[in-house]
Design a protein around this motif. Structure first.
Motif, PDB file in Angstrom:
ATOM      1  N   GLU A   1      19.632  48.818  11.509  1.00 14.06           N
ATOM      2  CA  GLU A   1      20.414  48.435  10.331  1.00 14.06           C
ATOM      3  C   GLU A   1      20.456  49.555   9.308  1.00 14.06           C
ATOM      4  O   GLU A   1      21.489  49.791   8.665  1.00 14.06           O
ATOM      5  CB  GLU A   1      19.799  47.178   9.705  1.00 14.06           C
ATOM      6  N   GLN A   2      19.332  50.274   9.184  1.00 11.42           N
ATOM      7  CA  GLN A   2      19.314  51.404   8.266  1.00 11.42           C
ATOM      8  C   GLN A   2      20.284  52.488   8.713  1.00 11.42           C
ATOM      9  O   GLN A   2      21.048  53.036   7.902  1.00 11.42           O
ATOM     10  CB  GLN A   2      17.897  51.951   8.170  1.00 11.42           C
ATOM     11  N   LYS A   3      20.263  52.793  10.055  1.00 11.03           N
ATOM     12  CA  LYS A   3      21.189  53.807  10.569  1.00 11.03           C
ATOM     13  C   LYS A   3      22.637  53.361  10.404  1.00 11.03           C
ATOM     14  O   LYS A   3      23.503  54.165  10.018  1.00 11.03           O
ATOM     15  CB  LYS A   3      20.889  54.084  12.033  1.00 11.03           C
ATOM     16  N   LEU A   4      22.911  52.083  10.720  1.00 10.64           N
ATOM     17  CA  LEU A   4      24.279  51.578  10.551  1.00 10.64           C
ATOM     18  C   LEU A   4      24.713  51.646   9.093  1.00 10.64           C
ATOM     19  O   LEU A   4      25.857  51.994   8.795  1.00 10.64           O
ATOM     20  CB  LEU A   4      24.350  50.131  11.059  1.00 10.64           C
ATOM     21  N   THR A   5      23.779  51.321   8.226  1.00 13.73           N
ATOM     22  CA  THR A   5      24.109  51.405   6.795  1.00 13.73           C
ATOM     23  C   THR A   5      24.392  52.852   6.387  1.00 13.73           C
ATOM     24  O   THR A   5      25.343  53.125   5.632  1.00 13.73           O
ATOM     25  CB  THR A   5      22.937  50.850   5.966  1.00 13.73           C
ATOM     26  N   GLU A   6      23.569  53.789   6.915  1.00 16.27           N
ATOM     27  CA  GLU A   6      23.803  55.208   6.613  1.00 16.27           C
ATOM     28  C   GLU A   6      25.138  55.667   7.167  1.00 16.27           C
ATOM     29  O   GLU A   6      25.898  56.383   6.483  1.00 16.27           O
ATOM     30  CB  GLU A   6      22.659  56.042   7.193  1.00 16.27           C
ATOM     31  N   LYS A   7      25.426  55.262   8.439  1.00 16.38           N
ATOM     32  CA  LYS A   7      26.707  55.633   9.034  1.00 16.38           C
ATOM     33  C   LYS A   7      27.869  55.043   8.255  1.00 16.38           C
ATOM     34  O   LYS A   7      28.888  55.721   8.023  1.00 16.38           O
ATOM     35  CB  LYS A   7      26.756  55.156  10.493  1.00 16.38           C
ATOM     36  N   ASP A   8      27.748  53.798   7.878  1.00 17.06           N
ATOM     37  CA  ASP A   8      28.824  53.164   7.108  1.00 17.06           C
ATOM     38  C   ASP A   8      29.001  53.854   5.768  1.00 17.06           C
ATOM     39  O   ASP A   8      30.143  54.073   5.317  1.00 17.06           O
ATOM     40  CB  ASP A   8      28.468  51.685   6.909  1.00 17.06           C
ATOM     41  N   SER A   9      27.885  54.215   5.151  1.00 17.21           N
ATOM     42  CA  SER A   9      27.981  54.938   3.877  1.00 17.21           C
ATOM     43  C   SER A   9      28.641  56.304   4.079  1.00 17.21           C
ATOM     44  O   SER A   9      29.498  56.721   3.270  1.00 17.21           O
ATOM     45  CB  SER A   9      26.584  55.102   3.270  1.00 17.21           C
ATOM     46  N   ALA A  10      28.250  56.997   5.191  1.00 19.03           N
ATOM     47  CA  ALA A  10      28.869  58.303   5.475  1.00 19.03           C
ATOM     48  C   ALA A  10      30.356  58.154   5.764  1.00 19.03           C
ATOM     49  O   ALA A  10      31.180  58.977   5.319  1.00 19.03           O
ATOM     50  CB  ALA A  10      28.156  58.958   6.667  1.00 19.03           C
ATOM     51  N   ARG A  11      30.697  57.086   6.508  1.00 14.12           N
ATOM     52  CA  ARG A  11      32.125  56.861   6.801  1.00 14.12           C
ATOM     53  C   ARG A  11      32.900  56.583   5.524  1.00 14.12           C
ATOM     54  O   ARG A  11      34.000  57.137   5.318  1.00 14.12           O
ATOM     55  CB  ARG A  11      32.256  55.679   7.760  1.00 14.12           C
ATOM     56  N   ARG A  12      32.359  55.761   4.687  1.00 12.91           N
ATOM     57  CA  ARG A  12      33.038  55.477   3.421  1.00 12.91           C
ATOM     58  C   ARG A  12      33.161  56.740   2.589  1.00 12.91           C
ATOM     59  O   ARG A  12      34.206  56.989   1.962  1.00 12.91           O
ATOM     60  CB  ARG A  12      32.265  54.413   2.651  1.00 12.91           C
ATOM     61  N   GLU A  13      32.087  57.543   2.605  1.00 11.02           N
ATOM     62  CA  GLU A  13      32.148  58.798   1.847  1.00 11.02           C
ATOM     63  C   GLU A  13      33.210  59.729   2.410  1.00 11.02           C
ATOM     64  O   GLU A  13      33.972  60.365   1.654  1.00 11.02           O
ATOM     65  CB  GLU A  13      30.771  59.467   1.899  1.00 11.02           C
ATOM     66  N   ALA A  14      33.294  59.803   3.789  1.00 13.41           N
ATOM     67  CA  ALA A  14      34.325  60.646   4.419  1.00 13.41           C
ATOM     68  C   ALA A  14      35.721  60.129   4.101  1.00 13.41           C
ATOM     69  O   ALA A  14      36.645  60.912   3.840  1.00 13.41           O
ATOM     70  CB  ALA A  14      34.098  60.696   5.926  1.00 13.41           C
ATOM     71  N   ASP A  15      35.857  58.770   4.151  1.00 11.00           N
ATOM     72  CA  ASP A  15      37.174  58.194   3.819  1.00 11.00           C
ATOM     73  C   ASP A  15      37.571  58.538   2.397  1.00 11.00           C
ATOM     74  O   ASP A  15      38.735  58.882   2.112  1.00 11.00           O
ATOM     75  CB  ASP A  15      37.125  56.683   4.001  1.00 11.00           C
ATOM     76  N   ILE A  16      36.597  58.455   1.509  1.00  9.99           N
ATOM     77  CA  ILE A  16      36.900  58.782   0.108  1.00  9.99           C
ATOM     78  C   ILE A  16      37.273  60.255  -0.037  1.00  9.99           C
ATOM     79  O   ILE A  16      38.248  60.615  -0.730  1.00  9.99           O
ATOM     80  CB  ILE A  16      35.689  58.420  -0.777  1.00  9.99           C
ATOM     81  N   GLU A  17      36.500  61.135   0.661  1.00  8.88           N
ATOM     82  CA  GLU A  17      36.820  62.568   0.599  1.00  8.88           C
ATOM     83  C   GLU A  17      38.178  62.863   1.215  1.00  8.88           C
ATOM     84  O   GLU A  17      38.953  63.677   0.659  1.00  8.88           O
ATOM     85  CB  GLU A  17      35.722  63.361   1.327  1.00  8.88           C
ATOM     86  N   ASN A  18      38.476  62.231   2.367  1.00  8.16           N
ATOM     87  CA  ASN A  18      39.788  62.432   2.995  1.00  8.16           C
ATOM     88  C   ASN A  18      40.909  61.963   2.086  1.00  8.16           C
ATOM     89  O   ASN A  18      41.961  62.631   1.971  1.00  8.16           O
ATOM     90  CB  ASN A  18      39.848  61.694   4.330  1.00  8.16           C
ATOM     91  N   GLN A  19      40.669  60.792   1.470  1.00 11.15           N
ATOM     92  CA  GLN A  19      41.697  60.284   0.570  1.00 11.15           C
ATOM     93  C   GLN A  19      41.883  61.209  -0.624  1.00 11.15           C
ATOM     94  O   GLN A  19      43.027  61.472  -1.065  1.00 11.15           O
ATOM     95  CB  GLN A  19      41.313  58.868   0.102  1.00 11.15           C
ATOM     96  N   MET A  20      40.756  61.706  -1.113  1.00 13.57           N
ATOM     97  CA  MET A  20      40.848  62.649  -2.228  1.00 13.57           C
ATOM     98  C   MET A  20      41.584  63.919  -1.796  1.00 13.57           C
ATOM     99  O   MET A  20      42.444  64.441  -2.541  1.00 13.57           O
ATOM    100  CB  MET A  20      39.443  62.993  -2.735  1.00 13.57           C
ATOM    101  N   TYR A  21      41.227  64.430  -0.577  1.00 15.43           N
ATOM    102  CA  TYR A  21      41.900  65.641  -0.081  1.00 15.43           C
ATOM    103  C   TYR A  21      43.389  65.390   0.123  1.00 15.43           C
ATOM    104  O   TYR A  21      44.234  66.243  -0.235  1.00 15.43           O
ATOM    105  CB  TYR A  21      41.256  66.075   1.232  1.00 15.43           C
ATOM    106  N   LEU A  22      43.705  64.187   0.717  1.00 10.10           N
ATOM    107  CA  LEU A  22      45.119  63.861   0.937  1.00 10.10           C
ATOM    108  C   LEU A  22      45.864  63.756  -0.382  1.00 10.10           C
ATOM    109  O   LEU A  22      46.995  64.276  -0.517  1.00 10.10           O
ATOM    110  CB  LEU A  22      45.206  62.545   1.707  1.00 10.10           C
TER     111      LEU A  22
END
Length: 361
Positions: free
Chosen positions: A255-276
């Motif tokens: 659950e900790q790893k999934l939470t970290e992955k989900d947080s990283a994915r959300r962070e990447a989505d936010i960065e991609n959206q910001m870049y876009l």
């Protein structure tokens, strides 16, 4: 008749002094005084006696029990006439020894000692002594114990008496004694009964010891088996607990790893959206700049501006050209400016005609 004469006639004539009746009374009085003096001289304790603490005093005169019960302390009695006996009214223990009895199977056993703790109530001392005498405990304790023990042994086997229900003999003896005492001698109170292990024949005793030894071995084996089962169960519980702990730890780590992955994915989505958004903003800015530059250039590219630029370029050119084509070149530039001017007018006319058509439709 004179009243005084009538009284003399009814009572009879008094014996004169010196006759046998008066002398006999004097003799008895003198004899009593003599006995009292002799008792005091020879044995003062026969007149004065002490009742110890925890006892009461009971008295007999001429063999008859007197209805007199004295408390502890010093008291007086007539010597040689009144007999005195202290009676215990506190707790006392009577020991009944060597009680033989036969079991239901015919085996003779002997109870070496049975102790009976009892008490005689002070209010019932006179009644108990009147009915059963000073040795009342011989009747209701010593003899009764013999009777009850024989009754008990005759209705039970040696196995029951010696092992199975031996722990119940004390209570049964107490209940049997108290029941009869309550019925026939209510002043006797049975407090407790202690029965020792009976003495049995040596051969039977060895058999019982072997049986007890074998039974002990069986009990030890059963206890070892229970201990082994408990240890196995404990190990099983510990293994299950360890497995559950590891599973819970793995689940928490996952659950900790999934939470970290989900947080990283959300962070990447936010960065991609910001870049876009940033690239879109840059593209929109470039488009707007190019569009504005095009509009500005469109406004700049007039014949006069081109001619100015041509003249400026010629003026700043360090090279000189000679020949027949030079005037033509200049002429050609002017013709180019006129062509651009005409084309601009044509476009404006075409735009006006399209707007007119749109309005008509």
């Amino acid at each position: 008749m004179d009243p005084q004469q009538q009284r003399r006639t009814e009572t009879g004539p008094r014996p004169p002094v010196g006759e046998p009746g008066g002398d006999l009374t004097s003799i008895f009085i003198a004899f009593g005084v003599f006995i009292a003096i002799a008792a005091l001289v020879m044995s003062p304790s026969s007149l004065v006696h002490q009742v110890p603490e925890g006892h009461v005093g009971a008295y007999w005169r001429g063999g008859a029990l007197l209805n007199i019960i004295t408390e502890p302390g010093f008291h007086l009695k007539l010597p040689f006439i009144t007999n005195y006996e202290p009676v215990q009214v506190t707790l006392q223990t009577d020991q009944v020894k060597d009680i033989p009895c036969g079991t239901k199977g015919g085996v003779m056993i002997t109870f070496e000692k049975i102790e009976v703790v009892n008490r005689l109530r002070k209010d019932y001392v006179y009644d108990t002594l009147l009915n059963y005498g000073v040795d009342y405990d011989n009747t209701w304790i010593y003899d009764k114990i013999h009777h009850e023990i024989n009754q008990f042994c005759s209705s039970h086997s040696l196995q029951q008496v010696y092992i199975d229900i031996f722990d119940q003999i004390d209570e049964r003896m107490k209940e049997a004694l108290q029941a009869d005492c309550t019925r026939y001698a209510p002043g006797i109170e049975i407090i407790s009964v202690r029965v020792t292990k009976p003495k049995i024949p040596e051969s039977v005793r060895r058999n019982f010891e072997q049986m007890e030894e074998e039974r002990t071995k069986v009990l030890i084996a059963i206890e070892k088996q229970r201990v082994a089962e408990k240890e196995a169960e404990t190990k099983k519980i510990m293994a299950i607990s360890e497995a559950e702990k590891n599973a819970n730890v793995s689940k928490i780590l996952m659950e900790q790893k999934l939470t970290e992955k989900d947080s990283a994915r959300r962070e990447a989505d936010i960065e991609n959206q910001m870049y876009l958004d940033r690239q879109k903003s840059l593209a929109d800015a470039d488009y707007y700049r190019v569009l504005k530059e095009a509009e500005a250039n469109k406004l700049k590219l007039t014949p006069e501006f081109l001619e100015l630029k041509f003249i400026d370029a010629i003026a700043h050119n360090t090279k000189m050209f000679f020949g027949d084509k030079v005037p033509n070149m200049v002429l050609d530039q002017r013709l180019l400016g006129n062509f651009l001017n005409h084309s601009t007018k044509d476009k404006s006319n075409d735009g006006n005609s399209e707007r007119a058509t749109d309005s008509d439709s």
